[in-house]
Design an enzyme around this catalytic site. Sequence first.
Site, PDB file in Angstrom:
ATOM      1  N   LYS A 214       4.788  72.136 -42.094  1.00 54.58           N
ATOM      2  CA  LYS A 214       4.535  73.438 -41.433  1.00 54.58           C
ATOM      3  C   LYS A 214       4.786  73.564 -39.897  1.00 54.58           C
ATOM      4  O   LYS A 214       5.294  74.144 -39.501  1.00 54.58           O
ATOM      5  CB  LYS A 214       3.380  74.297 -42.085  1.00 54.58           C
ATOM      6  CG  LYS A 214       3.065  75.321 -41.500  1.00 54.58           C
ATOM      7  CD  LYS A 214       3.934  76.501 -41.941  1.00 54.58           C
ATOM      8  CE  LYS A 214       3.818  77.667 -41.190  1.00 54.58           C
ATOM      9  NZ  LYS A 214       4.632  79.000 -41.418  1.00 54.58           N
ATOM     10  N   CYS A 268       3.248  82.691 -34.830  1.00 57.71           N
ATOM     11  CA  CYS A 268       3.191  81.223 -35.434  1.00 57.71           C
ATOM     12  C   CYS A 268       4.075  80.388 -34.169  1.00 57.71           C
ATOM     13  O   CYS A 268       3.442  79.569 -33.747  1.00 57.71           O
ATOM     14  CB  CYS A 268       4.280  81.392 -36.520  1.00 57.71           C
ATOM     15  SG  CYS A 268       3.468  82.347 -37.804  1.00 57.71           S
TER      16      CYS A 268
HETATM   17  N1  LIG Z   1       1.909  86.487 -40.468  1.00 57.70           N
HETATM   18  C1  LIG Z   1       2.945  85.738 -40.928  1.00 57.70           C
HETATM   19  O1  LIG Z   1       3.962  85.972 -40.861  1.00 57.70           O
HETATM   20  C2  LIG Z   1       2.531  84.159 -41.275  1.00 57.70           C
HETATM   21  C3  LIG Z   1       3.440  83.446 -41.570  1.00 57.70           C
HETATM   22  C4  LIG Z   1       3.148  82.072 -42.118  1.00 57.70           C
HETATM   23  C5  LIG Z   1       2.005  81.726 -41.929  1.00 57.70           C
HETATM   24  N2  LIG Z   1       0.956  82.443 -41.338  1.00 57.70           N
HETATM   25  C6  LIG Z   1      -0.445  82.034 -41.170  1.00 57.70           C
HETATM   26  O2  LIG Z   1      -1.253  82.534 -42.455  1.00 57.70           O
HETATM   27  C7  LIG Z   1      -2.324  82.654 -41.872  1.00 57.70           C
HETATM   28  C8  LIG Z   1      -3.079  84.149 -41.852  1.00 57.70           C
HETATM   29  O3  LIG Z   1      -2.423  84.741 -41.046  1.00 57.70           O
HETATM   30  P1  LIG Z   1      -2.195  86.181 -41.295  1.00 57.70           P
HETATM   31  O4  LIG Z   1      -1.098  86.782 -40.372  1.00 57.70           O
HETATM   32  O5  LIG Z   1      -2.179  86.648 -42.569  1.00 57.70           O
HETATM   33  O6  LIG Z   1      -3.634  86.819 -40.628  1.00 57.70           O
HETATM   34  P2  LIG Z   1      -4.256  88.210 -40.524  1.00 57.70           P
HETATM   35  O7  LIG Z   1      -4.714  88.456 -39.150  1.00 57.70           O
HETATM   36  O8  LIG Z   1      -3.170  89.140 -40.808  1.00 57.70           O
HETATM   37  O9  LIG Z   1      -5.281  88.325 -41.895  1.00 57.70           O
HETATM   38  C9  LIG Z   1      -6.069  87.684 -41.997  1.00 57.70           C
HETATM   39  C10 LIG Z   1      -7.246  88.435 -42.660  1.00 57.70           C
HETATM   40  O10 LIG Z   1      -8.639  87.448 -42.839  1.00 57.70           O
HETATM   41  C11 LIG Z   1      -9.564  87.854 -42.622  1.00 57.70           C
HETATM   42  N3  LIG Z   1     -10.734  86.973 -42.571  1.00 57.70           N
HETATM   43  C12 LIG Z   1     -10.743  86.214 -41.291  1.00 57.70           C
HETATM   44  N4  LIG Z   1     -11.709  85.530 -41.730  1.00 57.70           N
HETATM   45  C13 LIG Z   1     -12.345  85.495 -42.646  1.00 57.70           C
HETATM   46  C14 LIG Z   1     -13.210  84.905 -43.764  1.00 57.70           C
HETATM   47  N5  LIG Z   1     -13.891  83.776 -43.184  1.00 57.70           N
HETATM   48  N6  LIG Z   1     -13.448  85.408 -44.935  1.00 57.70           N
HETATM   49  C15 LIG Z   1     -12.533  86.430 -45.196  1.00 57.70           C
HETATM   50  N7  LIG Z   1     -11.774  87.053 -44.812  1.00 57.70           N
HETATM   51  C16 LIG Z   1     -11.523  86.666 -43.304  1.00 57.70           C
HETATM   52  C17 LIG Z   1      -9.349  89.109 -41.448  1.00 57.70           C
HETATM   53  O11 LIG Z   1     -10.384  90.069 -41.654  1.00 57.70           O
HETATM   54  C18 LIG Z   1      -7.913  89.392 -42.036  1.00 57.70           C
HETATM   55  O12 LIG Z   1      -7.867  90.531 -42.724  1.00 57.70           O
HETATM   56  C19 LIG Z   1      -2.628  82.203 -40.495  1.00 57.70           C
HETATM   57  O13 LIG Z   1      -2.850  80.677 -40.544  1.00 57.70           O
HETATM   58  C20 LIG Z   1      -1.052  82.354 -40.043  1.00 57.70           C
HETATM   59  O14 LIG Z   1      -0.724  81.146 -38.981  1.00 57.70           O
HETATM   60  C21 LIG Z   1       1.266  83.762 -40.949  1.00 57.70           C
END
Ligand SMILES: NC(=O)c1ccc[n+]([C@@H]2O[C@H](COP(=O)([O-])OP(=O)(O)OC[C@H]3O[C@@H](n4cnc5c(N)ncnc54)[C@H](O)[C@@H]3O)[C@@H](O)[C@H]2O)c1
Length: 419
Positions: A214, A268
Site C-alpha cells: 500500500k 494519501c
Molecule cells: N480517504 C481516502 O480516499 C482513503 C483511501 C485509501 C486509504 N485511506 C486510509 O484510510 C484511513 C481512514 O481514512 P478516512 O479518509 O476514511 O478518514 P476520515 O477522517 O474520513 O474518517 C475517519 C473516522 O474515524 C473516526 N475515528 C478516529 N479515531 C477513532 C477511534 N479511535 N474510534 C472510532 N472512531 C474513530 C473519526 O471520527 C472519523 O469519522 C486512513 O488511514 C487513510 O489513509 C483513505
Amino acid sequence: MTQPYSTVSVIGLGYVGLPTAATLAAAGVNVIGVDKSSAVIDRINQGLTHIIEPDLDAVVQRVVRDGKLRATHHPEPAEAFLIAVPTPIREDNSPDMAMVESAVNSIAPVLKKGDLVIIESTSPVGTTERAEAALSHARPDLRFPSDHPNASDILMAYCPERVLPGRTLTELVENARLVGGLDETSAAAAKRLYRIFAKGDIRETHARVAEMSKLSENAFRDVNVAFANELSLACDALNVDVWQVIELANLHPRVNILLPGAGVGGHCIPIDPWFIHHAAPQCTPLIRTAREVNLGKTDWVVQQIRRNAGLYTTPRVALLGLSYKPDIDDLRESPAMHVAQAIAGQDWLNELNIVEPHIEELPPALQGRNNVRLLPLEDAIANSDVVTLLVSHNAFRDLNRTILAGKSIIDTSGVLRAA
Ligand SMILES: NC(=O)c1ccc[n+]([C@@H]2O[C@H](COP(=O)([O-])OP(=O)(O)OC[C@H]3O[C@@H](n4cnc5c(N)ncnc54)[C@H](O)[C@@H]3O)[C@@H](O)[C@H]2O)c1
C-alpha cells in the site's frame, strides 16, 4: 445466500469506513458502525451521511432504515472488526498512529474466540503485528496468530483500501484487493469477508507485505509526479514548453511521463511515502527527495506569483482553483490552498481574487481579510494583473482566451497554454 459473517463492526466511519459499512450492510450483513464523533453517529443513525460521495446517501438511508447499519460510540461483540481510522503524520513527518492504537484497544474487551480483526488504515510496516501484541497483552486468555499460527483464537489481517474518492462505491466492489494475514488462516478469513461484496481479484499475502505494498503504491505515484514537477522547473529555466516536451517524449513506446502541477495534494500521496522513509531513512533518499521536490514545486509557484506581482505597483492576483485535484470540492492537503494562504496576508499584495467553482464561500483560513475575495471566473480575471491557474478544473478549459490579453499568466497545469 448465507454470508460467512452475519455481524461485522466497522471502527471509524469516514471516507473509507462509512462506504465500506454501507456496502457490507447492503449485502445483508448486520453492521455495527463505531465512531468517536457524536455528530457522525447522530447523522448516520438518521440515515444521513457526513461526507460527499456519489450515491452514498441513498445506500446509507436504505440500510439504516432496514436496520442493517447502526452507529454507536463503543464497540460491541461482532464476528469481524474492520478498523478504518485516520493515520496522519506529525509536524516532523513521523506517523501518528494514536487513532489506530486507540481503536485497537477499544475492541479488546469485546473480542471472543473465532473473531477476525482487520486493519484497513494506511499504516507503517509492522502495524498489524503491533496491534496483535497490544490485543494479546489486553487479552491473555486468547491465542493470537504469531504464537499459534493457523491455530489461534483470533484471526488478524491487514487489508489496505485503494478507493478513489468520488468513485468509492464502485471501486470498493471492483478494485483488486490485498489481504495480508498474520497467518494463512487469517488471510483466508479476510478474503471470505471481502468476497461478500468485492468482485475484483483478492490476493492473499502476509500482513507486512500488504502494509508495504500500500505504501509503495502511493510512493510510486509521488516519485513519478516529482519527476514531472522537476522537469517543469528545468524546462522553465531552459525556456522550453514542458507540455510539448512531455507530449513528444511520451510518443516513445516505453515512456509515460505524468503531467506536472502546483504540487501534490490529497490525504494519501503526500503522507504515505513518509511512512516508508521514517522507517528506513538511510535507504530511501529517492522517496524523501520526491516529497521535497513536490513540496518545493508549490513554493516555486508562490515565488513566481511574487515575481510577476513585482511588475505592478498595486498588484492584483487571481488564483484559479483551490481544491487538491480537478473537479472536486475537497480542499484538504491542497497545494492550491497552500499557495493562497502563503500570499493572502502579504503586504505587497493589493487584491487576491480567488475562483473555486465547487465552493460557496471561502474556507475559514482565507476568511476575514479585506483583500481576499471569492469571485466568478471572468470577474476575477478582469480585476487581476497576474492570473495563476492552480487546478485544471473543467470549468476553466473553455475560458475565452481574449480576456487574458495583457495579463501575466502562470499556468501550472497547461490548461491556458493556448493563450
Ligand atoms: N480517504 C481516502 O480516499 C482513503 C483511501 C485509501 C486509504 N485511506 C486510509 O484510510 C484511513 C481512514 O481514512 P478516512 O479518509 O476514511 O478518514 P476520515 O477522517 O474520513 O474518517 C475517519 C473516522 O474515524 C473516526 N475515528 C478516529 N479515531 C477513532 C477511534 N479511535 N474510534 C472510532 N472512531 C474513530 C473519526 O471520527 C472519523 O469519522 C486512513 O488511514 C487513510 O489513509 C483513505
